[in-house]
Scaffold this active site. Structure first.
Site, PDB file in Angstrom:
ATOM      1  N   GLY A  11      56.851 -14.382  37.772  1.00  0.00           N
ATOM      2  CA  GLY A  11      55.497 -14.297  38.300  1.00  0.00           C
ATOM      3  C   GLY A  11      55.080 -12.784  38.237  1.00  0.00           C
ATOM      4  N   LEU A  67      76.549 -17.472  36.647  1.00  0.00           N
ATOM      5  CA  LEU A  67      75.676 -16.048  36.649  1.00  0.00           C
ATOM      6  C   LEU A  67      75.518 -15.305  37.854  1.00  0.00           C
ATOM      7  CD1 LEU A  67      73.040 -16.954  34.020  1.00  0.00           C
ATOM      8  CD2 LEU A  67      74.913 -15.311  33.694  1.00  0.00           C
ATOM      9  N   LYS A  95      58.834 -25.911  50.235  1.00  0.00           N
ATOM     10  CA  LYS A  95      60.160 -25.997  50.057  1.00  0.00           C
ATOM     11  C   LYS A  95      60.751 -24.679  49.698  1.00  0.00           C
ATOM     12  CE  LYS A  95      63.479 -29.037  47.764  1.00  0.00           C
ATOM     13  NZ  LYS A  95      63.482 -30.009  46.363  1.00  0.00           N
ATOM     14  N   TYR A 149      51.326 -22.547  53.191  1.00  0.00           N
ATOM     15  CA  TYR A 149      51.529 -20.958  52.675  1.00  0.00           C
ATOM     16  C   TYR A 149      52.134 -20.395  53.861  1.00  0.00           C
ATOM     17  CZ  TYR A 149      51.721 -16.734  50.079  1.00  0.00           C
ATOM     18  OH  TYR A 149      51.980 -15.386  49.644  1.00  0.00           O
ATOM     19  N   ARG A 190      42.576 -15.195  42.060  1.00  0.00           N
ATOM     20  CA  ARG A 190      42.522 -14.158  43.242  1.00  0.00           C
ATOM     21  C   ARG A 190      41.088 -13.140  42.863  1.00  0.00           C
ATOM     22  NH1 ARG A 190      48.194 -13.235  45.059  1.00  0.00           N
ATOM     23  NH2 ARG A 190      48.600 -13.838  43.138  1.00  0.00           N
TER      24      ARG A 190
HETATM   25  N1  UDP Z   1      37.114 -14.281  46.920  1.00  0.00           N
HETATM   26  C1  UDP Z   1      35.898 -14.328  46.603  1.00  0.00           C
HETATM   27  N2  UDP Z   1      35.266 -14.828  45.294  1.00  0.00           N
HETATM   28  C2  UDP Z   1      36.421 -15.147  44.364  1.00  0.00           C
HETATM   29  C3  UDP Z   1      37.802 -15.038  44.943  1.00  0.00           C
HETATM   30  C4  UDP Z   1      38.201 -14.509  46.316  1.00  0.00           C
HETATM   31  O1  UDP Z   1      34.794 -13.621  47.242  1.00  0.00           O
HETATM   32  O2  UDP Z   1      36.237 -15.362  43.469  1.00  0.00           O
HETATM   33  C5  UDP Z   1      37.321 -13.839  48.503  1.00  0.00           C
HETATM   34  C6  UDP Z   1      38.137 -14.807  49.237  1.00  0.00           C
HETATM   35  O3  UDP Z   1      37.235 -15.802  49.934  1.00  0.00           O
HETATM   36  C7  UDP Z   1      38.719 -13.914  50.146  1.00  0.00           C
HETATM   37  C8  UDP Z   1      39.077 -12.662  49.463  1.00  0.00           C
HETATM   38  O4  UDP Z   1      38.019 -12.846  48.415  1.00  0.00           O
HETATM   39  O5  UDP Z   1      37.919 -13.723  51.420  1.00  0.00           O
HETATM   40  C9  UDP Z   1      40.396 -12.421  49.059  1.00  0.00           C
HETATM   41  O6  UDP Z   1      40.751 -13.645  48.233  1.00  0.00           O
HETATM   42  P1  UDP Z   1      42.074 -13.916  47.338  1.00  0.00           P
HETATM   43  O7  UDP Z   1      42.054 -15.441  46.905  1.00  0.00           O
HETATM   44  O8  UDP Z   1      42.223 -13.107  46.466  1.00  0.00           O
HETATM   45  O9  UDP Z   1      43.234 -13.458  48.550  1.00  0.00           O
HETATM   46  P2  UDP Z   1      43.414 -13.874  50.014  1.00  0.00           P
HETATM   47  O10 UDP Z   1      43.565 -12.580  50.560  1.00  0.00           O
HETATM   48  O11 UDP Z   1      42.364 -14.933  50.494  1.00  0.00           O
HETATM   49  O12 UDP Z   1      44.912 -14.677  49.939  1.00  0.00           O
END
Ligand code: UDP
Length: 317
Positions: A11, A67, A95, A149, A190
């Site tokens: 990751g 390992l 899980k 999550y 993200r």
């Molecule tokens: N967000 C957005 N446009 C995108 C992706 C995310 O405006 O294309 C917003 C999302 O709604 C959240 C923030 O950006 O408010 C951070 O989202 P991300 O998925 O990066 O992480 P989170 O903190 O929500 O797990």
């Protein structure tokens, strides 16, 4: 030289950490089942110091794996972390954060190893106080798309608490806040990987909601250093510690900064806010400063410039 286990090694954070630890001369054993990890991230690790076990971190066969004898340290990072990925695999996410965490605690106990469990700022849900300090209990919904999550990460913390109090396992919990770099896959979903890739492709930046929600973004090298210092610090056993950058920003402002840094012609378009999207998020890092002597060094503009530079190079490949 230590023998170190990293779950979720393929990751974003796991692969970065593995490179760091291998460069320091440690032997690293990585576990990944490639639900969200990518082989590309680990393909250059030297086989002399790195071995991969391609399986789930929750597999109980790992306890007797050849390992995994005489392990000194365990970083339990495995779990999809982007809403896009954990919502696509909700049961696997539960899980790995529950059964997987228990499994790693068993392994830590058996080897008398130190362990860092990576929890999340999502443990605070949609927080009613800001900044969020570790003893804030959160505002989390069991009945929604983020629950798999948030709640499983929280139950993972409970396992850590129990192993620490019942068996004195040397475990500590990091609540990691939003972390970024160009190491986030283009399709990670993200916000920073979306906005930068959209800007570089002259596509419109997709702001969810009106963009007034906030996040606090930490550059990957700062987060990784925080995790390593946490592993080192024995006084942090049985503690929960926020690892994040306290510099809070509205998502709309982030979009405008990325537009200006990339000098793109892209516009902003507004899209529905996902259900249960937290309105604000900012870590209180007083505890990390005190216990680990750690605080982030890379400011947002510097980190974004580096991120843009690397994504740009990758686009040309
Ligand atoms: N967000 C957005 N446009 C995108 C992706 C995310 O405006 O294309 C917003 C999302 O709604 C959240 C923030 O950006 O408010 C951070 O989202 P991300 O998925 O990066 O992480 P989170 O903190 O929500 O797990």
């Amino acid at each position: 030289m230590k023998k170190i286990l990293i779950t979720g090694v393929a990751g974003f954070l796991g692969s970065h950490l593995a490179k760091d630890l291998v460069n320091e001369g440690n032997v690293v054993i990585g576990i990944d089942n490639f639900v969200s990890g990518k082989y590309q991230n680990i393909k250059d690790l030297p086989s002399k110091l790195f071995s991969l076990i391609n399986t789930n971190a929750s597999s109980n066969k790992l306890l007797s794996h050849y390992l995994l004898q005489d392990i000194d340290e365990i970083y339990h990072l495995a779990s999809p972390a982007s809403p896009k990925y954990y919502q696509a695999s909700p049961l696997e996410t539960i899980k790995v954060n529950t059964q997987g965490t228990k499994n790693m605690l068993e392994l830590a106990q058996k080897n008398n190893a130190k362990m860092v469990y990576t929890s999340t700022s999502e443990a605070y849900g949609d927080p009613e106080i800001t900044p969020q300090i570790e003893n804030y209990r959160g505002n989390v919904n069991t009945w929604g798309p983020r629950a798999c999550y948030d709640e499983s990460k929280r139950l993972g913390e409970v396992y850590c608490y129990l192993y620490y109090t019942l068996f004195n396992t040397k475990v500590k919990v990091a609540r990691i806040f939003n972390t970024y770099s160009a190491g986030l896959a283009n399709d990670d979903g993200r916000v920073i990987s979306n906005f930068v890739n959209q800007a570089l492709n002259n596509e419109s930046l997709t702001v969810y909601g009106d963009g007034s929600q906030t996040r606090s973004f930490c550059y990957v090298t700062d987060t990784i250093l925080g995790l390593k210092l946490l592993m080192k610090q024995d006084e942090a056993n049985g503690e929960i510690i926020n690892i994040g950058n306290p510099n809070e920003i509205k998502i709309i402002d982030l979009a405008n900064i990325i537009i200006s840094l990339t000098q793109t012609k892209s516009q902003i378009t507004f899209h529905p806010l996902p259900e249960d999207d937290p309105k604000q998020r900012q870590p209180d890092i007083t505890k990390a400063k005190k216990l680990l002597n750690w605080e982030p060094k890379v400011d947002l503009v510097k980190g974004l410039k580096e991120t843009i530079k690397v994504y740009k190079l990758n686009l040309r490949k």
